[in-house]
Design an enzyme around this catalytic site. Structure first.
Site, PDB file in Angstrom:
ATOM      1  N   LYS A   1       0.824  -1.228   0.000  1.00  0.00           N
ATOM      2  CA  LYS A   1       0.000   0.000   0.000  1.00  0.00           C
ATOM      3  C   LYS A   1       0.844   1.258   0.000  1.00  0.00           C
ATOM      4  O   LYS A   1       0.512   2.243  -0.640  1.00  0.00           O
ATOM      5  CB  LYS A   1      -0.957  -0.009   1.193  1.00  0.00           C
ATOM      6  CG  LYS A   1      -0.285   0.172   2.539  1.00  0.00           C
ATOM      7  CD  LYS A   1      -0.844  -0.735   3.568  1.00  0.00           C
ATOM      8  CE  LYS A   1       0.102  -1.915   3.670  1.00  0.00           C
ATOM      9  NZ  LYS A   1      -0.294  -2.958   4.521  1.00  0.00           N
TER      10      LYS A   1
ATOM     11  N   GLU B   1      -5.248  -6.236  -4.686  1.00  0.00           N
ATOM     12  CA  GLU B   1      -6.353  -6.381  -3.733  1.00  0.00           C
ATOM     13  C   GLU B   1      -5.874  -6.385  -2.284  1.00  0.00           C
ATOM     14  O   GLU B   1      -6.512  -5.810  -1.391  1.00  0.00           O
ATOM     15  CB  GLU B   1      -7.115  -7.685  -4.026  1.00  0.00           C
ATOM     16  CG  GLU B   1      -8.345  -7.911  -3.182  1.00  0.00           C
ATOM     17  CD  GLU B   1      -9.403  -6.837  -3.385  1.00  0.00           C
ATOM     18  OE1 GLU B   1      -9.999  -6.792  -4.460  1.00  0.00           O
ATOM     19  OE2 GLU B   1      -9.627  -6.028  -2.461  1.00  0.00           O
TER      20      GLU B   1
ATOM     21  N   VAL C   1      -5.253  -3.126   0.382  1.00  0.00           N
ATOM     22  CA  VAL C   1      -6.261  -2.408   1.178  1.00  0.00           C
ATOM     23  C   VAL C   1      -7.125  -3.409   1.928  1.00  0.00           C
ATOM     24  O   VAL C   1      -7.794  -4.248   1.321  1.00  0.00           O
ATOM     25  CB  VAL C   1      -7.181  -1.535   0.287  1.00  0.00           C
ATOM     26  CG1 VAL C   1      -8.170  -0.759   1.147  1.00  0.00           C
ATOM     27  CG2 VAL C   1      -6.363  -0.588  -0.571  1.00  0.00           C
TER      28      VAL C   1
ATOM     29  N   GLU D   1       2.887  -3.478  15.942  1.00  0.00           N
ATOM     30  CA  GLU D   1       4.335  -3.640  15.761  1.00  0.00           C
ATOM     31  C   GLU D   1       5.051  -3.088  16.994  1.00  0.00           C
ATOM     32  O   GLU D   1       4.491  -2.278  17.744  1.00  0.00           O
ATOM     33  CB  GLU D   1       4.796  -2.810  14.555  1.00  0.00           C
ATOM     34  CG  GLU D   1       4.054  -3.061  13.274  1.00  0.00           C
ATOM     35  CD  GLU D   1       4.599  -4.259  12.515  1.00  0.00           C
ATOM     36  OE1 GLU D   1       5.711  -4.698  12.821  1.00  0.00           O
ATOM     37  OE2 GLU D   1       3.875  -4.757  11.630  1.00  0.00           O
TER      38      GLU D   1
ATOM     39  N   ASP E   1      -0.612   4.212   7.787  1.00  0.00           N
ATOM     40  CA  ASP E   1      -1.082   3.011   7.098  1.00  0.00           C
ATOM     41  C   ASP E   1      -2.496   3.244   6.536  1.00  0.00           C
ATOM     42  O   ASP E   1      -2.774   2.950   5.370  1.00  0.00           O
ATOM     43  CB  ASP E   1      -1.075   1.843   8.101  1.00  0.00           C
ATOM     44  CG  ASP E   1      -1.637   0.563   7.523  1.00  0.00           C
ATOM     45  OD1 ASP E   1      -0.926  -0.105   6.759  1.00  0.00           O
ATOM     46  OD2 ASP E   1      -2.810   0.244   7.818  1.00  0.00           O
TER      47      ASP E   1
ATOM     48  N   LYS F   1      -4.007   3.577   2.446  1.00  0.00           N
ATOM     49  CA  LYS F   1      -5.172   2.830   1.944  1.00  0.00           C
ATOM     50  C   LYS F   1      -6.263   3.804   1.469  1.00  0.00           C
ATOM     51  O   LYS F   1      -6.939   3.555   0.460  1.00  0.00           O
ATOM     52  CB  LYS F   1      -5.701   1.902   3.042  1.00  0.00           C
ATOM     53  CG  LYS F   1      -4.692   0.803   3.389  1.00  0.00           C
ATOM     54  CD  LYS F   1      -5.017   0.123   4.711  1.00  0.00           C
ATOM     55  CE  LYS F   1      -3.989  -0.946   5.048  1.00  0.00           C
ATOM     56  NZ  LYS F   1      -4.129  -1.488   6.407  1.00  0.00           N
TER      57      LYS F   1
ATOM     58  N   GLY G   1      -2.899 -10.063   8.707  1.00  0.00           N
ATOM     59  CA  GLY G   1      -2.616 -11.463   9.054  1.00  0.00           C
ATOM     60  C   GLY G   1      -2.175 -12.231   7.824  1.00  0.00           C
ATOM     61  O   GLY G   1      -2.534 -11.886   6.687  1.00  0.00           O
TER      62      GLY G   1
HETATM   63  N1  HSE Z   1      -0.811  -2.759  10.304  1.00  0.00           N
HETATM   64  C1  HSE Z   1      -2.019  -2.900   9.577  1.00  0.00           C
HETATM   65  C2  HSE Z   1      -3.186  -2.981  10.535  1.00  0.00           C
HETATM   66  C3  HSE Z   1      -2.070  -4.099   8.683  1.00  0.00           C
HETATM   67  O1  HSE Z   1      -3.004  -2.913  11.741  1.00  0.00           O
HETATM   68  O2  HSE Z   1      -4.290  -3.113  10.046  1.00  0.00           O
HETATM   69  C4  HSE Z   1      -1.309  -3.912   7.425  1.00  0.00           C
HETATM   70  O3  HSE Z   1      -1.786  -2.829   6.695  1.00  0.00           O
END
Ligand code: HSE
Length: 495
Positions: free
Chosen positions: A160, A184, A187, A245, A256, A260, A363
């Site tokens: 992304k 796909e 996002v 993380e 992030d 998206k 995941g």
């Molecule tokens: N780190 C993202 C989340 C997943 O917590 O949804 C990967 O985009």
């Protein structure tokens, strides 16, 4: 027909993949013919034509995998475990020919065939029909994908950040090379949302997309709401459980989700939207008190990625507004029930009405599911011909500045509790053209501590107002003599 192309199917005779494609004409119905690429010659038994299935006759399609982390491992596993089903669905076997990693000697899951590991990613992409990129980061992912595209491979990426930053470079390269680019998994992980927006809704007009597209922050906010914990504690818990993380910056500061949002906005509004166009605010300023107050007023706080087309008129400018910020969502809205680390994207389209796409946004296996769906689409095109959609930017709508976003607000402030204070505050709002929808003066604070004597807490909900007007209003209210502090300003979305 370009010179040198096959007269029936138009395939160029050169190129690694194309060289291996057979083109022949088979009888279909009397008087008609169809072109089948890759099929073995027709066999005849007792006057009947027997055509081996494409999967039996088409040479294997070579798949290269870039990255073997949580997602890559699952992609490798599924390509192996589901090889027969995938071959039948595609019409050709999918052969995993290599997995590019930084350190081929590092420990790996047993699902990974170590003999496929290579540290020569550039060499690997040169010998593939389909390149799957799940390594993340901008470089070397961008260079490798461009190299793959130039070499004639279709590409599938979950990246992304790269797409939001520099997607058009990849889209243009893929277009020029006549290959597919699918994304796909970039996002909302497993949730089919790119394909529905890009293809299923291609005949409609999308008005607005509201997404919970970051599982980490949704988990944190949900924990705060259900346990009363503060943000730091909820983030630590998310880290302990592996949702967040060790460095949660990209999630909690909204980067992030912003990437998206840019991708979804580009697709929904046929307009190039990059990460820099997205107004971004993370969840770090959300307090336990905000969450408690949200509950008392029939809301939950969610980090939303919002992309909306504004047609202009009295309340604002025409264009596309794309933003990520925490927002109060009424508990009656479907997004309010998206709990834990789940994701959901709510789409409002003119003809389709309201749609919601829900599922696992991250995941290994869920994301690999989306990747494999793209691999199958790209592979089918290799076998049957055709090509997936290209970048669509014909609308070229202006990107609106954050100040042009129009929304409702809830403002909490502590004021001196004496006659005339509410009138002063209301006057400041009126002067800036911000209309009040409701005012509450609770007797106790949201988090259950009792207000300081002589101090009242006000909770003002506004009608929709441009962000510029609201900011000016809040600044003016903060200057009023009886106002002690503006405790929070939260947008209300989905009402
Ligand atoms: N780190 C993202 C989340 C997943 O917590 O949804 C990967 O985009």
């Amino acid at each position: 027909m370009p010179a040198g192309r096959h007269p029936t199917c138009g395939h160029a005779p050169g190129g690694r993949t194309r060289r291996r494609i057979l083109c022949l004409r088979l009888p279909r119905h009397p008087g008609t013919t169809r072109t089948v690429r890759g099929a073995a010659p027709v066999l005849t038994t007792r006057g009947r034509s027997v055509v081996p299935s494409a999967a039996e006759s088409h040479p294997p399609l070579r798949v290269a995998l870039l990255g073997c982390g949580v997602v890559g491992t699952q992609v490798a596993r599924l390509l192996t475990e589901q090889a027969d089903d995938l071959a039948s669905r595609v019409g050709a076997p999918l052969e995993l020919v290599g997995i590019a990693v930084r350190d081929a000697s590092a420990p790996r899951d047993a699902a990974v065939d170590r003999s496929l590991l290579t540290e020569d990613a550039a060499g690997l992409v040169e010998r593939a029909d389909i390149v799957v990129e799940v390594m993340g980061g901008t470089e070397p992912a961008r260079s490798l994908l461009l190299r793959a595209i130039e070499a004639g491979a279709a590409v599938v990426t979950a990246n992304k950040a790269l797409l939001a930053e520099d997607g058009p470079t990849l889209y243009k390269a893929a277009d020029a090379a006549g290959v597919d680019i699918y994304f796909e998994a970039a996002v909302a992980g497993a949730i089919p949302i790119v394909r529905p927006v890009r293809e299923s809704l291609a005949g409609d007009r999308v008005r607005r997309v509201l997404g919970i597209v970051n599982g980490t922050t949704n988990y944190v906010l949900d924990q705060m709401a259900t346990t009363g914990r503060g943000l730091d504690e909820a983030v630590r818990e998310a880290q302990d459980l592996g949702y967040a993380e060790a460095d949660p910056t990209a999630d909690v500061e909204g980067y992030d989700a912003a990437a998206k949002a840019a991708i979804l906005a580009s697709l929904a509004f046929h307009t190039r939207v990059s990460l820099d166009d997205v107004a971004r605010e993370g969840i770090l300023a959300v307090t336990a008190d905000d969450v408690a107050w949200a509950a008392q007023t029939g809301h939950v706080i969610k980090l939303l990625a919002i992309a909306e087309r504004r047609d202009g008129g009295a309340t604002g400018e025409a264009g596309v507004s794309v933003r990520v910020h925490p927002a109060l969502v009424p508990t009656s809205h479907p997004l309010a029930n998206v709990r834990g680390s789940f994701n959901a994207v709510f789409v409002e389209a003119e003809s389709a009405g309201e749609l919601m796409f829900y599922g696992r946004g991250a995941g290994g296996a869920p994301t690999a599911s989306a990747v494999l769906g793209d691999v199958v689409s790209a592979a089918r095109h290799r076998v049957l011909g055709g090509k997936g959609p290209q970048e669509s930017t014909y609308a070229e709508l202006p990107i609106l500045p954050p100040s042009a976003a129009v929304t409702r607000y809830q403002v909490r402030l502590d004021v001196e509790d004496r006659p005339g204070v509410l009138a002063q505050v209301a006057h400041a709002l009126a002067e800036h053209g911000v209309s009040i929808e409701a005012v509450r003066q609770p007797t106790a604070r949201g988090a259950a501590d009792v207000a300081e004597p002589g101090v009242a807490e006000l909770l003002i909900t506004t009608h929709a107002a441009p962000e510029s007007a609201l900011s000016a209003t809040v600044a003016a209210v903060a200057e009023l003599e009886p106002v002690r502090t503006i405790t929070s300003v939260l947008r209300v979305e989905g009402a």
